[in-house]
Design a protein around this motif. Structure first.
Motif, PDB file in Angstrom:
ATOM      1  N   ASP A  72      40.481  25.628 114.522  1.00  0.00           N
ATOM      2  CA  ASP A  72      39.422  25.314 113.573  1.00  0.00           C
ATOM      3  C   ASP A  72      38.622  24.092 113.994  1.00  0.00           C
ATOM      4  N   VAL A  73      39.283  23.150 114.665  1.00  0.00           N
ATOM      5  CA  VAL A  73      38.610  21.954 115.156  1.00  0.00           C
ATOM      6  C   VAL A  73      39.230  21.563 116.497  1.00  0.00           C
ATOM      7  N   LEU A  74      38.378  21.247 117.457  1.00  0.00           N
ATOM      8  CA  LEU A  74      38.805  20.723 118.752  1.00  0.00           C
ATOM      9  C   LEU A  74      38.139  19.364 118.919  1.00  0.00           C
ATOM     10  N   VAL A  75      38.947  18.303 118.948  1.00  0.00           N
ATOM     11  CA  VAL A  75      38.431  16.942 119.103  1.00  0.00           C
ATOM     12  C   VAL A  75      38.725  16.488 120.531  1.00  0.00           C
ATOM     13  N   CYS A  76      37.670  16.344 121.325  1.00  0.00           N
ATOM     14  CA  CYS A  76      37.796  15.889 122.712  1.00  0.00           C
ATOM     15  C   CYS A  76      37.603  14.380 122.726  1.00  0.00           C
ATOM     16  N   ASN A  77      38.710  13.664 122.635  1.00  0.00           N
ATOM     17  CA  ASN A  77      38.689  12.219 122.477  1.00  0.00           C
ATOM     18  C   ASN A  77      39.205  11.466 123.697  1.00  0.00           C
ATOM     19  N   ALA A  78      40.148  12.031 124.426  1.00  0.00           N
ATOM     20  CA  ALA A  78      40.793  11.307 125.523  1.00  0.00           C
ATOM     21  C   ALA A  78      39.766  10.852 126.545  1.00  0.00           C
ATOM     22  N   GLY A  79      40.033   9.713 127.131  1.00  0.00           N
ATOM     23  CA  GLY A  79      39.136   9.211 128.152  1.00  0.00           C
ATOM     24  C   GLY A  79      39.745   8.052 128.898  1.00  0.00           C
ATOM     25  N   VAL A  80      39.235   7.829 130.086  1.00  0.00           N
ATOM     26  CA  VAL A  80      39.659   6.696 130.893  1.00  0.00           C
ATOM     27  C   VAL A  80      38.431   5.896 131.294  1.00  0.00           C
ATOM     28  N   GLN A  81      38.679   4.656 131.648  1.00  0.00           N
ATOM     29  CA  GLN A  81      37.614   3.768 132.110  1.00  0.00           C
ATOM     30  C   GLN A  81      38.195   2.967 133.256  1.00  0.00           C
ATOM     31  N   SER A  82      37.763   3.242 134.459  1.00  0.00           N
ATOM     32  CA  SER A  82      38.304   2.565 135.636  1.00  0.00           C
ATOM     33  C   SER A  82      37.234   1.684 136.257  1.00  0.00           C
ATOM     34  N   ALA A  83      37.314   0.393 136.000  1.00  0.00           N
ATOM     35  CA  ALA A  83      36.402  -0.556 136.631  1.00  0.00           C
ATOM     36  C   ALA A  83      37.090  -1.118 137.865  1.00  0.00           C
ATOM     37  N   GLY A  84      36.322  -1.423 138.862  1.00  0.00           N
ATOM     38  CA  GLY A  84      36.899  -1.992 140.082  1.00  0.00           C
ATOM     39  C   GLY A  84      37.064  -0.931 141.147  1.00  0.00           C
ATOM     40  N   THR A  85      38.302  -0.676 141.566  1.00  0.00           N
ATOM     41  CA  THR A  85      38.547   0.285 142.635  1.00  0.00           C
ATOM     42  C   THR A  85      38.345   1.712 142.132  1.00  0.00           C
ATOM     43  N   THR A  86      37.862   2.547 143.008  1.00  0.00           N
ATOM     44  CA  THR A  86      37.645   3.948 142.665  1.00  0.00           C
ATOM     45  C   THR A  86      38.977   4.684 142.684  1.00  0.00           C
ATOM     46  N   LYS A  87      39.251   5.413 141.602  1.00  0.00           N
ATOM     47  CA  LYS A  87      40.461   6.224 141.502  1.00  0.00           C
ATOM     48  C   LYS A  87      40.043   7.684 141.437  1.00  0.00           C
ATOM     49  N   TYR A  88      40.966   8.573 141.795  1.00  0.00           N
ATOM     50  CA  TYR A  88      40.665   9.999 141.843  1.00  0.00           C
ATOM     51  C   TYR A  88      41.670  10.799 141.016  1.00  0.00           C
ATOM     52  N   THR A  89      41.220  11.940 140.516  1.00  0.00           N
ATOM     53  CA  THR A  89      42.103  12.842 139.780  1.00  0.00           C
ATOM     54  C   THR A  89      42.987  13.589 140.765  1.00  0.00           C
ATOM     55  N   LYS A  90      43.926  14.346 140.243  1.00  0.00           N
ATOM     56  CA  LYS A  90      44.808  15.150 141.096  1.00  0.00           C
ATOM     57  C   LYS A  90      44.025  16.201 141.887  1.00  0.00           C
ATOM     58  N   ASP A  91      42.818  16.523 141.396  1.00  0.00           N
ATOM     59  CA  ASP A  91      41.987  17.523 142.073  1.00  0.00           C
ATOM     60  C   ASP A  91      40.953  16.888 142.998  1.00  0.00           C
ATOM     61  N   GLY A  92      40.968  15.553 143.115  1.00  0.00           N
ATOM     62  CA  GLY A  92      40.087  14.871 144.052  1.00  0.00           C
ATOM     63  C   GLY A  92      38.749  14.427 143.501  1.00  0.00           C
ATOM     64  N   PHE A  93      38.557  14.488 142.197  1.00  0.00           N
ATOM     65  CA  PHE A  93      37.313  14.032 141.592  1.00  0.00           C
ATOM     66  C   PHE A  93      37.459  12.570 141.173  1.00  0.00           C
ATOM     67  N   GLU A  94      36.366  11.848 141.137  1.00  0.00           N
ATOM     68  CA  GLU A  94      36.400  10.472 140.646  1.00  0.00           C
ATOM     69  C   GLU A  94      36.988  10.511 139.243  1.00  0.00           C
ATOM     70  N   GLU A  95      37.929   9.611 138.961  1.00  0.00           N
ATOM     71  CA  GLU A  95      38.755   9.709 137.763  1.00  0.00           C
ATOM     72  C   GLU A  95      37.977   9.716 136.444  1.00  0.00           C
ATOM     73  N   THR A  96      37.055   8.802 136.268  1.00  0.00           N
ATOM     74  CA  THR A  96      36.323   8.740 135.000  1.00  0.00           C
ATOM     75  C   THR A  96      35.558  10.037 134.756  1.00  0.00           C
ATOM     76  N   PHE A  97      34.869  10.521 135.779  1.00  0.00           N
ATOM     77  CA  PHE A  97      34.120  11.779 135.667  1.00  0.00           C
ATOM     78  C   PHE A  97      35.067  12.957 135.454  1.00  0.00           C
ATOM     79  N   GLY A  98      36.152  12.986 136.222  1.00  0.00           N
ATOM     80  CA  GLY A  98      37.098  14.102 136.143  1.00  0.00           C
ATOM     81  C   GLY A  98      37.778  14.212 134.796  1.00  0.00           C
ATOM     82  N   VAL A  99      38.271  13.091 134.275  1.00  0.00           N
ATOM     83  CA  VAL A  99      38.995  13.110 133.002  1.00  0.00           C
ATOM     84  C   VAL A  99      38.038  13.255 131.824  1.00  0.00           C
ATOM     85  N   ASN A 100      37.032  12.392 131.778  1.00  0.00           N
ATOM     86  CA  ASN A 100      36.159  12.334 130.605  1.00  0.00           C
ATOM     87  C   ASN A 100      35.215  13.530 130.496  1.00  0.00           C
TER      88      ASN A 100
END
Length: 172
Positions: free
Chosen positions: A89-117
């Motif tokens: 009935d409702v899907l709330v997409c709330n989770a998110g990360v914010q990585s300042a400084g060094t670039t981190k990547y998701t398990k699939d190789g995408f930049e973490e903030t873009f990949g997760v958020n």
């Protein structure tokens, strides 16, 4: 059509703290009971939190902790394929990360903030869209993190390098 116990179902990502947790508490305070799917990266933490919230007197809602790591598209697929509800009935997409400084990547190789958020939630919504009730809602939670008027310490957006662009447009 409702799901287990005849209740409406809400799925909330990133609800082990912050706005997501406040969303869970707000739903619990309503007179109408819900199935609340608590979709979070740290399942042990979420199970503990659900047990604590479950001690609320006269609790009518059902808390369902589930593991969902938005930094892994495989985890998103696993979450949706094993989610035991026919209608959301409702899907709330709330989770998110914010990585300042060094670039981190998701398990699939995408930049973490873009990949997760963005990518993780995009896939989640697309995989659950067919289960959304006729009057269902998708709610996207965002922040002012990248507002240039607000100094948060986040780096300015950088253009995508050619290898990333190729990987993103032609995934294997």
């Amino acid at each position: 059509m409702s799901d287990p116990k005849g209740l409406k179902t809400i799925v909330i990502t990133g609800c082990s703290s912050g706005l997501g947790l406040e969303c869970v508490k707000a739903i619990l305070s309503r007179a109408e009971p819900w199935n609340i799917v608590m979709a979070c990266r740290d399942l042990a933490k979420t199970e503990k939190l659900a047990a604590e919230l479950g001690q609320t007197p006269n609790l009518k809602s059902r808390l369902i902790p589930r593991e969902l790591d938005l930094s892994s598209l495989g985890s998103v697929r696993n979450f949706t394929s094993t989610l035991n509800c026919h209608q959301i009935d409702v899907l709330v997409c709330n989770a998110g990360v914010q990585s300042a400084g060094t670039t981190k990547y998701t398990k699939d190789g995408f930049e973490e903030t873009f990949g997760v958020n963005h990518l993780g939630h995009f896939l989640l919504i697309n995989l659950l869209l067919a289960r959304l009730s006729d009057e269902g809602r998708v709610i996207l939670v965002a922040s002012g993190t990248h507002d240039p008027a607000v100094r948060t310490g986040m780096p300015a957006p950088a253009p995508l390098d050619p290898q990333f662009r190729e990987r993103f447009t032609n995934p294997t």
